[in-house]
Motif scaffolding. Structure first.
Motif, PDB file in Angstrom:
ATOM      1  N   SER A 135       0.740  -1.185   0.059  1.00 44.57           N
ATOM      2  CA  SER A 135       0.074   0.284  -0.082  1.00 44.57           C
ATOM      3  C   SER A 135       0.887   1.287  -0.069  1.00 44.57           C
ATOM      4  O   SER A 135       1.863   1.400   0.774  1.00 44.57           O
ATOM      5  N   ASP A 136       0.642   2.339  -0.795  1.00 47.52           N
ATOM      6  CA  ASP A 136       1.216   3.405  -0.957  1.00 47.52           C
ATOM      7  C   ASP A 136       0.412   4.550  -0.268  1.00 47.52           C
ATOM      8  O   ASP A 136      -0.760   4.676  -0.522  1.00 47.52           O
ATOM      9  N   SER A 180       1.587   3.959  -6.027  1.00 45.12           N
ATOM     10  CA  SER A 180       0.014   3.809  -5.967  1.00 45.12           C
ATOM     11  C   SER A 180      -0.532   3.028  -7.226  1.00 45.12           C
ATOM     12  O   SER A 180      -1.580   3.331  -7.538  1.00 45.12           O
TER      13      SER A 180
END
Length: 489
Positions: free
Chosen positions: A92-93, A238
């Motif tokens: 996850s970004d 992302s």
């Protein structure tokens, strides 16, 4: 007659002439050295500021970030799903703007239209925090205990009692890596002003004006080395895949920004459509920067304008200390030594005149007017001054080149000029003032000798000769032929 007599008298008084010339030479050499070192200090400070601003940038416009509202931490927020498969890796970004509060892109045009502004370019600074790893689910187990008792007249197992303990999770866990890096959104149509202007492309190429929405990136040399990126490598932010098209090296120090991408793409990633965090400004006249700052501050409320002078006041460390010594102690020391050299030259010349009473009195008795006697003394002093100037220039230039050859290392610690930084405090965020936080640079000192400094040395040599000649000539002009007769007697 004047030239022949001048040459003969200087030849007769070599020691006195050499002492006067050396005194002036030392003073002039010290002036050249101090001026050259001061110029080197200025160049070093310019390098420090350019590493933050970029060549051609005179000031930046930012806006301080507002304090988080009650109940809002303002920190990163990551969401993951625990899956049964321990081999499933999740990532996850978290992408958010950093530095200062975001400004509307329309302000770039407004700033560019202010009086005294030549050009203005917007940039968006982002901080990317990447978390990736995997979960391993634990197993819930319940511990049980039972007891069985058989009595007379009861069937076996006819009575039992049991109790169950609280369930406990055994095993499981998580293993995640956290990686944070900085990203700058660059106006690809105006790369000469902004965060990328401090960088030099050493491999690959930079952006083209057609890559406004391109998924391409330029990475700093240090970040490329850390991640083992090269031209053609790919990475994701992302979920968006970027291709490395260039590797850039900062003009000085280390880059505070790891990745450069087109501004429009950065705005999409940071959910900051039509927004920037920093406006880089170039003034039409570098001498009117303070006036332009007042103009922008007055017409665009709520913003903070930071100039190179503001940044210079935050520089500390050995560079700042040495600069202060060169501009204060060094300046007054050179003035004191030069004044002493002028005074010694004047006194020695005056003393030499007093020992030539018979000579000058005889010349006057032979018909020399006072102006010729004065001219003779001034001429001798001027030659002594020029010789001293030549020696001083040689000594001063030699000392300056010695400093350049040794290149002593000076450190510059850059403090913040104010405002609130974003997460990570990072690069390019709220302008140079925010970038400077916790940044220490090492600069090699040089001592460049300019033509102006040489001209100053020649002027000082002539001045020293004139001062010494004026005092000696005044005394010589007051002598009378009778003084020579008394001296003979």
């Amino acid at each position: 007659m004047f030239g022949i007599y001048l040459k003969r008298e200087l030849g007769r008084r070599k020691k006195a002439a050499l002492v006067i010339a050396l005194g002036l030479a030392l003073g002039i050499a010290l002036v050249i050295t101090v001026n050259s070192v001061s110029a080197g200090m200025t160049q070093a400070q310019d390098k420090v500021l350019k590493s933050l601003y970029g060549l051609g940038t005179d000031m930046t416009v930012t806006k301080a970030r507002t304090a988080p509202t009650s109940g809002s931490s303002g920190g990163p927020n990551f969401k993951f799903d625990a899956k049964s498969s321990s081999s499933s890796t999740q990532s996850s970004d978290r992408v958010q703007t950093q530095g200062g509060q975001a400004l509307k892109s329309s302000l770039v045009t407004k700033v560019a239209g202010q009086k005294g502004v030549e050009s203005a370019v917007g940039a968006l600074s982002l901080n990317v925090t990447k978390v990736d790893g995997s979960f391993t689910q634990g197993k819930a187990k319940t511990s049980t205990s039972s007891s069985t008792s058989g009595g007379q007249g009861q069937p076996s197992g006819g009575s039992s009692s049991g109790s169950g303990g609280a369930p406990q999770v055994q095993g499981g866990g998580a293993n995640f890596d956290v990686n944070s890096y900085s990203v700058a959104g660059v106006d690809v149509a105006h790369q000469g002003l902004g965060p990328l202007s401090t960088m030099k492309i050493t491999s690959g190429k930079t952006f083209t004006s057609a890559q406004t929405s391109g998924k391409v990136a330029v990475v700093s040399k240090s970040y490329a080395k850390e991640k083992k990126y090269k031209v053609g490598s790919t990475f994701k932010i992302s979920g968006t895949k970027f291709t490395v098209i260039g590797i850039a090296t900062p003009d000085s120090s280390e880059s505070d920004t790891d990745v450069f991408i087109p501004l429009k793409v950065a705005q999409t990633l940071g959910d900051a459509k039509n927004q920037v965090t920093t406006i880089y400004v170039k003034a039409s006249d570098s001498k009117q920067i303070s006036t332009v700052k007042k103009e922008i501050t007055a017409n665009i409320s709520g913003t903070t304008v930071t100039t190179s002078a503001d940044l210079a006041s935050t520089v500390s460390g050995s560079l700042s200390t040495a600069s202060s010594l060169a501009t204060s102690v060094g300046k007054w020391l050179s003035i004191a030594v030069l004044a002493a050299a002028f005074l010694v030259a004047a006194l020695l010349t005056s003393s030499a005149v007093s020992r030539r009473v018979r000579e000058f009195g005889t010349l006057k008795a032979l018909g020399w007017p006072s102006r010729n006697v004065t001219r003779q003394v001034v001429g001798e002093s001027m030659v002594n001054g020029l010789i001293g100037g030549a020696l001083g220039i040689a000594l001063g230039v030699g000392a300056a080149y010695a400093v350049t050859a040794i290149s002593p290392k000076l450190t510059a610690q850059l403090g913040s000029t104010g405002g609130s930084g974003g997460v990570g405090g990072g690069p390019g965020g709220g302008g140079p003032g925010q970038q400077a936080s916790q940044n220490t640079l090492e600069i090699a000192l040089s001592a460049p000798v300019s033509l102006t400094t040489i001209a100053l040395a020649v002027g000082l040599a002539v001045t020293g000769g004139l001062i010494a000649g004026a005092m000696g000539g005044w005394r010589a002009s007051r002598m009378r032929p009778a003084d020579a007769l008394r001296s003979v007697a």
